[in-house]
Design an enzyme around this catalytic site. Structure first.
Site, short mmCIF file in Angstrom:
data_model
loop_
_atom_site.label_atom_id
_atom_site.label_comp_id
_atom_site.label_asym_id
_atom_site.label_seq_id
_atom_site.Cartn_x
_atom_site.Cartn_y
_atom_site.Cartn_z
N SER A 263 0.84 -1.20 0.00
CA SER A 263 0.00 0.00 0.00
C SER A 263 0.87 1.25 0.00
O SER A 263 0.51 2.27 -0.58
CB SER A 263 -0.93 0.00 1.22
OG SER A 263 -0.19 -0.07 2.42
N TYR B 29 -2.38 8.82 15.01
CA TYR B 29 -1.18 8.01 14.75
C TYR B 29 -0.44 7.71 16.05
O TYR B 29 -0.17 6.55 16.38
CB TYR B 29 -0.27 8.74 13.76
CG TYR B 29 1.09 8.10 13.63
CD1 TYR B 29 1.24 6.79 13.22
CD2 TYR B 29 2.25 8.83 13.94
CE1 TYR B 29 2.49 6.20 13.11
CE2 TYR B 29 3.50 8.25 13.83
CZ TYR B 29 3.62 6.94 13.42
OH TYR B 29 4.86 6.36 13.32
N MET C 252 8.96 26.31 5.04
CA MET C 252 9.35 26.30 6.45
C MET C 252 8.14 26.77 7.24
O MET C 252 7.71 27.93 7.10
CB MET C 252 10.55 27.22 6.69
CG MET C 252 11.80 26.81 5.94
SD MET C 252 13.27 27.79 6.34
CE MET C 252 12.81 29.37 5.60
N ALA D 101 2.17 -0.49 9.24
CA ALA D 101 1.26 0.46 9.88
C ALA D 101 1.04 1.65 8.97
O ALA D 101 1.84 1.93 8.08
CB ALA D 101 1.83 0.94 11.22
#
Length: 329
Positions: A34, A139, A203, A73
């Site tokens: 994936s 996450y 940035m 993951a």
């Protein structure tokens, strides 16, 4: 040891698999591609294409496996905020499926790919393993939940396990480096400007409470990171779950990284200041003293120039094989 490496076609997983092979281990990789790259899979590894949830039971039922390194993951912070349901399923459910399959087939040695995102926005640096874990996104929360699960499996079932909490992984090892379709890491993004695949880099904030106003991060070379997995596998103890931070212990600002990329590539690399991103801490630096003392691990490639040079050698050699080039074409 006969080892199973999940997610072994990814950036970190493929380098770890290569280093494990170099240390004499027998490596089987599961990857559904994936996000992984077929070109990154070491030639001497056995490859099984599929989702961990679907194939791990059958693979481990073959017998003889002595350890597992679990990388598979989802790992994009922004995406995890937008699609938390997918992260909870693909990260936590997959890990539990793996843990139960390991238990069913007598595989008792685990190294888990955790993350510094479990700490959230720390109040002080460097970050040690005993600091509060307060993830600010799905996450980090899913990885922390898996850490908790591993701790309970170690206590109840005698699992020998180590979780490695990575900081900013960078660099390359030979022909293996960062080549994602959706790139979010600073160094490869900046280098894509030098290859002409991006017009400029950004940035995010130049008013942070840091020496030059840009955010500071701890970069760890991919090879140093991979070697820590070998040490962890070879020293795990039944019934114990160890957690180690992995970083260089040095912090470099976004401006410093951009300037080093300019020096290494010889490209001007336009950099534009953009607004801060929500949830970004000013400074993230690891304390890896625990890993040094208990694992005997010492990072050898801590110089920013070395990290960027290795990343540039890989990126510049990719040419039109890069995901960025394919997308542009």
């Amino acid at each position: 040891m006969k080892l199973l490496v999940t997610g072994g076609a990814g950036y970190v997983g493929s380098v770890a698999a290569a280093v494990l092979l170099e240390h004499g281990h027998d490596v089987t990789i599961i990857d559904n591609f994936s996000t992984g790259n077929r070109e990154a899979v070491p030639a001497d590894a056995r490859l099984i294409e599929g989702d961990v949830n679907d194939v791990v039971e059958e693979v481990l039922s073959e017998g003889g496996f002595e350890g597992v390194v679990h990388f598979a993951a989802r790992s994009l912070v922004g995406e995890s905020v937008e699609k938390p349901n997918e992260y909870w399923h693909d990260n936590v459910v997959t890990a539990l499926t793996l843990l139960d399959a390991m238990r069913a087939h007598g595989v008792n040695n685990l190294v888990f790919s955790s993350t510094a995102a479990t700490y959230g926005e720390p109040d002080v640096v460097p970050i040690t393993e005993d600091m509060p874990t307060q993830p600010t996104n799905a996450y980090g929360a899913t990885k922390l939940s898996i850490d908790y699960a591993i701790t309970s499996y170690a206590a109840a079932f005698g699992l020998a396990a180590t979780s490695l909490r990575y900081f900013n992984v960078a660099g390359a090892y030979g022909n293996i480096g960062e080549n994602r379709e959706v790139e979010t890491h600073l160094i490869p993004l900046v280098l894509q400007v030098a290859t002409g695949h991006r017009e400029k880099t950004f940035m995010f904030g130049d008013d942070w409470p840091t020496p030059d106003g840009t955010a500071v991060r701890d970069y760890i070379h991919i090879l140093d990171l991979a070697k820590a997995h070998v040490l962890a596998l070879e020293s795990n103890e039944a019934g114990k779950h160890r957690i180690f931070n992995l970083g260089s212990g040095d912090g470099y600002s976004v401006k410093q990284v951009v300037e080093m990329c300019r020096e290494v590539t010889g490209h001007p690399i336009p950099a534009e200041v953009a607004p801060r991103r929500a949830g970004d801490p000013a400074t993230l630096i690891a304390s890896s003293e625990k890993a040094k003392q208990e694992l005997g691990w010492t990072p050898e490639h801590t110089d920013l120039r070395t990290i960027v040079e290795d990343a540039w050698a890989f990126t510049s050699a990719l040419g039109d094989r890069s995901h960025a080039a394919k997308k542009k074409a």
